[in-house]
Structures are given as C-alpha cells and as structure tokens.
Enzyme design. Structure first.
Site, PDB file in Angstrom:
ATOM      1  N   GLN A   1       0.856  -1.077  -0.063  1.00 32.29           N
ATOM      2  CA  GLN A   1      -0.074  -0.091  -0.138  1.00 32.29           C
ATOM      3  C   GLN A   1       0.739   1.226   0.079  1.00 32.29           C
ATOM      4  O   GLN A   1       2.001   1.240   0.546  1.00 32.29           O
ATOM      5  CB  GLN A   1      -1.050   0.017   1.178  1.00 32.29           C
TER       6      GLN A   1
ATOM      7  N   SER B   1       3.702  -6.453   2.707  1.00 33.13           N
ATOM      8  CA  SER B   1       2.625  -6.385   3.318  1.00 33.13           C
ATOM      9  C   SER B   1       1.505  -7.260   2.456  1.00 33.13           C
ATOM     10  O   SER B   1       1.416  -8.220   2.122  1.00 33.13           O
ATOM     11  CB  SER B   1       2.254  -5.059   3.752  1.00 33.13           C
ATOM     12  N   LEU B   2       0.417  -6.303   1.955  1.00 28.73           N
ATOM     13  CA  LEU B   2      -0.549  -6.666   1.229  1.00 28.73           C
ATOM     14  C   LEU B   2       0.086  -7.539  -0.215  1.00 28.73           C
ATOM     15  O   LEU B   2      -0.357  -8.427  -0.885  1.00 28.73           O
ATOM     16  CB  LEU B   2      -1.488  -5.918   0.709  1.00 28.73           C
TER      17      LEU B   2
ATOM     18  N   ARG C   1      -9.478  -8.002   4.470  1.00 32.17           N
ATOM     19  CA  ARG C   1      -8.428  -7.684   5.121  1.00 32.17           C
ATOM     20  C   ARG C   1      -8.237  -5.974   5.436  1.00 32.17           C
ATOM     21  O   ARG C   1      -8.142  -5.583   6.676  1.00 32.17           O
ATOM     22  CB  ARG C   1      -7.034  -8.166   4.334  1.00 32.17           C
TER      23      ARG C   1
ATOM     24  N   HIS D   1      -0.006  -3.414  11.066  1.00 30.67           N
ATOM     25  CA  HIS D   1       1.503  -4.084  11.577  1.00 30.67           C
ATOM     26  C   HIS D   1       1.596  -3.849  13.287  1.00 30.67           C
ATOM     27  O   HIS D   1       3.069  -3.431  13.515  1.00 30.67           O
ATOM     28  CB  HIS D   1       2.563  -3.906  10.547  1.00 30.67           C
TER      29      HIS D   1
ATOM     30  N   GLN E   1       0.897 -11.813  10.153  1.00 35.62           N
ATOM     31  CA  GLN E   1       1.526 -10.735   9.512  1.00 35.62           C
ATOM     32  C   GLN E   1       0.653  -9.527   9.799  1.00 35.62           C
ATOM     33  O   GLN E   1       0.936  -8.311   9.704  1.00 35.62           O
ATOM     34  CB  GLN E   1       1.371 -10.909   7.993  1.00 35.62           C
TER      35      GLN E   1
END
Length: 312
Positions: free
Chosen positions: A10, A94-95, A119, A203, A252
C-alpha cells in the site's frame, strides 16, 4: 541469473494505474474483469478514473494493487515468462504478500481479491479513526527505532512496524504514543520523523481484531504450495508449506514487515536481481539501499514488459 519476483504494498497506488496494461493486453483486461466480478464492484473504473481519496481507502487500495500486479504477471505469461521457470523466490511487502502468492499459484485470483477486501475492511475497523497512527523514522537504525518506540509507549502501543531499509523504519500504534516517539526520535538524531497519511495503525498489536477476522477468512480458502518459495514478511525466510503460509498471513496482520532482512535473505540465497511487478517503483528503490550490488527493475507498463521479455 538468480531472480526474485517482488510485489508492492500500500502506498504505490495512483489514479490511472492499470490503464496502459488494459489498453494494450487482453490478458490484463481479463484480470481486471475477474477482480471486479469477485468483488461485485467496478474497481477497475475507480483505479482508472478515481477519485484518489476513494482509491486510497484500504479496502480498495489493497485489491487494486494486487490486480495490477497480477495483470503484469498474466501478460508476462502470454509472452512466455513463467514464474516457476524465471524466478527462484517470490516476496511481497505487506498486502504484496498476497499478490506474490497469487502469482505463484498458491491462491486463486478471485479468492485473493476477496481476502484483500476482507483484510482492508478488517484493518480499518480494528481501530477507531483518529486513535492510531504511523510514522516513518528516517536515519535511525532498527535498534534505535525500537528503543524510541518502547520509551514512547508509556503503557500504550508503539512498535516498529516496517523495517524497510537501513535508516528507514516505520512505527505504528496509538496516535499519542506515535507523537511522543516523533519527539524522542528527533532528540536521538533522527534526520526526519514523518507522520504517515494512513487510515489505521498497521502491523502492530492494535490490529489484533483484524488478525482474528483474517484467521477465519483464510480458513475458508484453499491454499496450494506456491510454484517457488515465498519469503515471508514476519520471518524473513522462505516457506512453501500451505498450512504454514496461512498461519504466517494471520501473524502478518499484527507482526512487523521485515523487508530489509527479507531482501538480505534473498541475496544470501543467491538472488542477483529483484523484479518488482505492479504499480510504482518503491521496492526497487529500497533494494538499492539494502544491498548496493543487487540488481533491481520495475515492470509496470507495456514498454517494461516488452523489454523484460526480450531480455529473458
């Protein structure tokens, strides 16, 4: 050449992304249509036309970035570039980890889009707007950033969330703790401490409700072993077992993205080139800062794709 395919997270989204791909390649159009159908939303129209503030919403940005990455993957496949034959590892920020798994065949495209929608919504709902924040600490080591975060917490949550590159650590937690950390970081010699324009504190432990949602959602989806191993965000090491991958995707949500260590792991495994597939050039830039001898290129549009296929 030993190569890793990596996938952006992102922040790489921009209005207009994917348009050149869709204009040039039927395979890309098919990806965008499949994602639209999976989400029952005209996401591609939002990607092309905006508005930017709607595209930037977490629940839109996450599947949109994955869709662009997968469009690049599918177009490369039509040109004879197969992930299993032309990459030794995959990783995503991440994503981007979901994009990597979709590219490696561990997850279906429609399932990946739906998981990222869930998510994004779960992360947004986990913390009331205004309660959380994130900030980038430029010029501090990971150890110093962790020390600052611990000192600033004062009973609240304040954690190192992204270890992106040497001297670039992102912290996440309660807004008041992040504000204290920014002051402390500057006193420790931090070159710049920048609040990030994000809608939630990703996170960190505040994301625990979102982790619970993802645990349930991931249980409902079929995972296969990826065509090549995934270097996982939370362990900075390779994994291929579907059950372990599912567990790490849950971890995660609250765990730190260990990107610097992940890149160094890939270098130690013999990777000499990182190829970033999708929107933006963030990961390529970080690669150079992490290891100066590592080759890096970004593949976003038709010209990038053509050049890559010719060079294979």
């Amino acid at each position: 050449m030993t190569r890793a395919f990596v996938f952006p997270g992102q922040g790489s989204q921009a209005v207009g992304m994917g348009k050149e791909l869709a204009d040039a390649f039927p395979a890309a159009r098919d990806v965008f249509q499949e994602v639209d159908d999976a989400l029952s939303q005209k996401l591609f129209a939002l990607m092309v036309e905006g508005p930017a503030d709607e595209l930037t919403l977490t629940q839109n940005a996450q599947p949109a970035l994955m869709a662009v990455s997968m469009a690049v993957v599918r177009v490369l496949e039509t040109g004879g570039v197969r992930l299993a034959a032309h990459a030794d590892l995959v990783a995503g920020h991440s994503l981007g980890e979901y994009s990597a798994l979709a590219a490696a065949g561990a997850l279906g495209l429609a399932d990946t889009a739906r998981l990222l929608r869930i998510r994004g919504e779960a992360m947004q709902k986990a913390v009331p707007v205004g309660l959380g924040a994130m900030a980038a600490l430029i010029g501090l080591s990971l150890e110093d950033a962790r020390s600052v975060a611990a000192e600033a917490a004062e009973g609240e949550i304040c954690e190192a969330a992204n270890d992106n590159a040497p001297g670039q650590v992102v912290i996440s937690g309660h807004r008041t703790a992040i504000e204290r950390a920014i002051v402390l970081a500057k006193a420790k010699g931090c070159k710049r401490a920048l609040p990030l324009p994000v809608s939630a504190p990703f996170h960190c432990a505040l994301m625990a409700p979102a982790a619970e949602v993802m645990a349930e959602a991931l249980e409902r989806v079929t995972f296969k072993a990826p065509a090549v191993p995934l270097v996982a965000n939370v362990t900075a090491s390779a994994v291929s077992d579907p059950l372990e991958i599912r567990r790490l995707l849950v971890e995660q949500v609250t765990g730190a993205v260990r990107w610097r260590e992940s890149v160094l792991y890939m270098v130690d495994a013999g990777v000499s080139e990182l190829v970033e597939l999708g929107a933006g050039k963030v990961l390529g830039g970080l690669a150079k800062r992490i290891h100066g001898d590592l080759g890096a290129r970004s593949i976003q549009g038709p010209a990038d794709i053509e050049a890559f296929i010719k060079g294979i």
